[in-house]
Design a protein around this motif. Structure first.
Motif, PDB file in Angstrom:
ATOM      1  N   GLU A  28      -6.285  -5.815   8.089  1.00 25.65           N
ATOM      2  CA  GLU A  28      -6.511  -6.209   6.694  1.00 25.65           C
ATOM      3  C   GLU A  28      -5.599  -5.421   5.760  1.00 25.65           C
ATOM      4  O   GLU A  28      -5.015  -5.972   4.824  1.00 25.65           O
ATOM      5  N   GLU A  29      -5.465  -4.124   6.016  1.00 31.12           N
ATOM      6  CA  GLU A  29      -4.604  -3.287   5.183  1.00 31.12           C
ATOM      7  C   GLU A  29      -3.131  -3.683   5.343  1.00 31.12           C
ATOM      8  O   GLU A  29      -2.375  -3.723   4.376  1.00 31.12           O
ATOM      9  N   LYS A  32      -2.648  -6.970   3.452  1.00 31.42           N
ATOM     10  CA  LYS A  32      -2.686  -6.743   2.008  1.00 31.42           C
ATOM     11  C   LYS A  32      -1.370  -6.117   1.533  1.00 31.42           C
ATOM     12  O   LYS A  32      -0.781  -6.562   0.543  1.00 31.42           O
TER      13      LYS A  32
END
Length: 66
Positions: A28-29, A32
């Motif tokens: 997810e990081e 993003k």
């Protein structure tokens, strides 16, 4: 250590296809961050790996086990 600054590369080199397992929160990081920089997940991860390998000091790490 030099600062890591990812960027859009204009020249592509031949790449191999590999599969990795990665923690979902880390992914997810990654997604993003790649989105903010406006580069693909693949390109961002490649640049992260290249940076890590260039700055890896394996000799100091190996000395810890002697």
């Amino acid at each position: 250590m030099n600062e890591f600054i990812p960027y859009k590369k204009s020249v592509s080199v031949e790449k191999a296809v590999v599969t990795i397992r990665i923690d979902s929160k880390t992914l997810e990081e990654i997604d993003k961050t790649a989105s903010i920089i406006d580069i693909s997940r693949n390109e961002f991860m490649n640049q992260c790996i290249e940076y890590a390998l260039k700055h890896l000091n394996i000799y100091d790490h190996l000395m810890e086990y002697e």
